[in-house]
Design a protein around this motif. Structure first.
Motif, PDB file in Angstrom:
ATOM      1  N   PHE A   6      24.141  74.089  20.102  1.00 55.21           N
ATOM      2  CA  PHE A   6      25.468  73.603  19.790  1.00 55.21           C
ATOM      3  C   PHE A   6      25.140  72.576  18.497  1.00 55.21           C
ATOM      4  O   PHE A   6      23.942  72.179  18.365  1.00 55.21           O
ATOM      5  CB  PHE A   6      25.848  72.552  20.920  1.00 55.21           C
ATOM      6  CG  PHE A   6      26.465  73.228  22.356  1.00 55.21           C
ATOM      7  CD1 PHE A   6      27.634  73.366  22.333  1.00 55.21           C
ATOM      8  CD2 PHE A   6      25.455  73.306  23.033  1.00 55.21           C
ATOM      9  CE1 PHE A   6      28.178  74.166  23.383  1.00 55.21           C
ATOM     10  CE2 PHE A   6      26.094  74.040  24.367  1.00 55.21           C
ATOM     11  CZ  PHE A   6      27.217  74.356  24.395  1.00 55.21           C
ATOM     12  N   ASP A   7      26.055  72.536  17.684  1.00 59.98           N
ATOM     13  CA  ASP A   7      26.192  71.699  16.655  1.00 59.98           C
ATOM     14  C   ASP A   7      26.482  70.270  17.278  1.00 59.98           C
ATOM     15  O   ASP A   7      26.992  70.129  18.470  1.00 59.98           O
ATOM     16  CB  ASP A   7      27.402  72.242  15.470  1.00 59.98           C
ATOM     17  CG  ASP A   7      27.493  70.978  14.477  1.00 59.98           C
ATOM     18  OD1 ASP A   7      26.600  70.601  13.937  1.00 59.98           O
ATOM     19  OD2 ASP A   7      28.774  70.660  14.540  1.00 59.98           O
ATOM     20  N   LEU A   8      26.318  69.424  16.470  1.00 59.60           N
ATOM     21  CA  LEU A   8      26.332  67.838  16.872  1.00 59.60           C
ATOM     22  C   LEU A   8      27.967  67.205  16.518  1.00 59.60           C
ATOM     23  O   LEU A   8      28.834  67.078  17.487  1.00 59.60           O
ATOM     24  CB  LEU A   8      25.377  66.911  16.578  1.00 59.60           C
ATOM     25  CG  LEU A   8      25.226  65.451  17.440  1.00 59.60           C
ATOM     26  CD1 LEU A   8      25.360  65.703  18.978  1.00 59.60           C
ATOM     27  CD2 LEU A   8      23.988  64.730  16.954  1.00 59.60           C
ATOM     28  N   ASP A   9      28.017  67.006  15.313  1.00 57.65           N
ATOM     29  CA  ASP A   9      28.928  66.020  14.857  1.00 57.65           C
ATOM     30  C   ASP A   9      30.431  67.003  14.886  1.00 57.65           C
ATOM     31  O   ASP A   9      30.365  67.980  14.336  1.00 57.65           O
ATOM     32  CB  ASP A   9      28.821  65.611  13.307  1.00 57.65           C
ATOM     33  CG  ASP A   9      27.597  64.614  13.071  1.00 57.65           C
ATOM     34  OD1 ASP A   9      27.587  63.697  14.004  1.00 57.65           O
ATOM     35  OD2 ASP A   9      26.889  65.084  12.437  1.00 57.65           O
ATOM     36  N   ASP A  10      31.459  66.296  15.389  1.00 62.95           N
ATOM     37  CA  ASP A  10      32.835  67.194  15.475  1.00 62.95           C
ATOM     38  C   ASP A  10      32.826  68.383  16.412  1.00 62.95           C
ATOM     39  O   ASP A  10      33.934  69.085  16.388  1.00 62.95           O
ATOM     40  CB  ASP A  10      33.105  67.297  14.153  1.00 62.95           C
ATOM     41  CG  ASP A  10      33.758  66.006  13.663  1.00 62.95           C
ATOM     42  OD1 ASP A  10      34.203  65.273  14.417  1.00 62.95           O
ATOM     43  OD2 ASP A  10      33.846  65.893  12.114  1.00 62.95           O
ATOM     44  N   THR A  11      31.405  68.700  16.910  1.00 62.71           N
ATOM     45  CA  THR A  11      31.580  69.706  17.840  1.00 62.71           C
ATOM     46  C   THR A  11      31.457  69.380  19.346  1.00 62.71           C
ATOM     47  O   THR A  11      32.306  69.671  20.265  1.00 62.71           O
ATOM     48  CB  THR A  11      30.431  70.646  17.659  1.00 62.71           C
ATOM     49  OG1 THR A  11      30.510  71.415  16.360  1.00 62.71           O
ATOM     50  CG2 THR A  11      30.102  71.671  18.655  1.00 62.71           C
ATOM     51  N   LEU A  12      30.390  68.226  19.462  1.00 66.50           N
ATOM     52  CA  LEU A  12      30.377  67.596  20.738  1.00 66.50           C
ATOM     53  C   LEU A  12      31.032  66.308  21.069  1.00 66.50           C
ATOM     54  O   LEU A  12      31.223  65.822  22.004  1.00 66.50           O
ATOM     55  CB  LEU A  12      28.765  67.430  21.335  1.00 66.50           C
ATOM     56  CG  LEU A  12      28.206  68.949  21.533  1.00 66.50           C
ATOM     57  CD1 LEU A  12      26.680  68.649  21.738  1.00 66.50           C
ATOM     58  CD2 LEU A  12      28.846  69.564  22.494  1.00 66.50           C
ATOM     59  N   GLY A 168      29.893  75.908  16.552  1.00 67.39           N
ATOM     60  CA  GLY A 168      30.072  74.621  15.350  1.00 67.39           C
ATOM     61  C   GLY A 168      31.470  74.600  15.053  1.00 67.39           C
ATOM     62  O   GLY A 168      32.353  75.268  15.322  1.00 67.39           O
ATOM     63  N   ASP A 169      31.406  73.386  14.145  1.00 71.65           N
ATOM     64  CA  ASP A 169      32.983  73.339  13.743  1.00 71.65           C
ATOM     65  C   ASP A 169      33.173  73.614  12.189  1.00 71.65           C
ATOM     66  O   ASP A 169      34.191  73.431  11.658  1.00 71.65           O
ATOM     67  CB  ASP A 169      33.365  71.809  13.993  1.00 71.65           C
ATOM     68  CG  ASP A 169      32.718  70.919  13.196  1.00 71.65           C
ATOM     69  OD1 ASP A 169      31.321  70.901  13.261  1.00 71.65           O
ATOM     70  OD2 ASP A 169      33.100  70.330  12.114  1.00 71.65           O
ATOM     71  N   ASN A 170      31.944  74.028  11.208  1.00 70.73           N
ATOM     72  CA  ASN A 170      32.010  73.827   9.898  1.00 70.73           C
ATOM     73  C   ASN A 170      31.913  75.387   9.375  1.00 70.73           C
ATOM     74  O   ASN A 170      30.677  75.583   9.297  1.00 70.73           O
ATOM     75  CB  ASN A 170      31.030  72.918   9.489  1.00 70.73           C
ATOM     76  CG  ASN A 170      31.283  72.722   7.963  1.00 70.73           C
ATOM     77  OD1 ASN A 170      32.070  73.509   7.197  1.00 70.73           O
ATOM     78  ND2 ASN A 170      30.480  71.679   7.259  1.00 70.73           N
TER      79      ASN A 170
HETATM   80 MG   LIG Z   1      29.735  69.655  12.801  1.00 75.42          MG
END
Ligand SMILES: [Mg+2]
Length: 225
Positions: A6-12, A168-170
């Motif tokens: 997992f990605d962290l920022d804005d993913t979790l 991820g989100d990006n």
């Molecule tokens: Mg992110």
């Protein structure tokens, strides 16, 4: 066994909650210096972030109170980066991590390594994952889209990239570097990039709106491709 990364920022969790937590820490630091209640300062910084972006927030608050100096701006930045954040996972993230608790889980995140490490601890994910790969530890050139740390995960788990899923989100950097190597990719549509249209090279194999969609069936189907 398949591996979930997992990605962290804005993913979790919502990255903006970290920014606001940091502003509150800076406000506490500035309050006695400026003789203004911390809540007032924090509210001003949060409002300004919404309209101007993050870059100038500390400069502006100091200027407004006639106290701008390079030293104080640097001190604000330090207070921001060193603060112990209070953060919470998105509820669907929490459910997802619980659902896959028996699987090998990892984090891969860019950004200031100590800041990212403090976020992972505050979110209590540092203890859940086998390892949190902070790309910054390996040098700036190892930031996404560089696939270096994903290779380390394969070595560590003794699996091929086709057995590893990255969420991820990006789309600018999360998928384009690892897709050609065979890693499976899932884009979660939230945060600043939720509405970004990506070309085929940058887009993930799948798009989801919440991590509740990431079920064992979903993952099995994706790995079976
Ligand atoms: Mg992110």
């Amino acid at each position: 066994m398949p591996v979930l990364v997992f990605d962290l920022d804005d993913t979790l969790y919502p990255e903006l909650s970290y920014v606001h937590s940091g502003f509150r820490a800076v406000a506490e630091f500035l309050s006695p210096l400026l003789g203004v209640p911390a809540e007032t300062l924090a509210a001003g910084m949060i409002a300004e972030e919404g309209t101007q972006g993050r870059g100038q927030v500390f400069d502006n608050v100091l200027r407004q109170h006639g106290r701008w100096s390079k030293t104080l701006v640097a001190a604000c930045l330090r207070a921001y980066r060193l603060h112990r954040p209070e953060l919470a996972l998105y509820p669907d993230s929490e459910r997802c991590l619980a659902r896959f608790a028996a699987w090998p889980l990892y984090l891969v995140t860019d950004g200031h390594k100590e800041v990212q490490a403090r976020k992972a601890v505050a979110l209590q994910v540092a203890a859940i994952v086998r390892h949190a790969y902070l790309t910054n530890r390996y040098g700036r050139h190892r930031a996404k889209p560089d696939p270096y740390v994903f290779g380390l995960i394969c070595q560590r788990e003794r699996v091929e990239p086709g057995q590893v899923i990255y969420v991820g989100d990006n789309p600018r950097k999360d998928f384009v570097g690892i897709k050609p190597l065979g890693f499976r990719t899932v884009r979660i549509l939230r945060g600043n990039y939720a509405h970004l249209e990506a070309d085929a090279a940058h887009e993930a194999d799948r798009r989801i709106h919440t991590l509740d969609e990431l079920t064992v069936e979903f993952v099995t189907e994706l790995l079976g491709q």
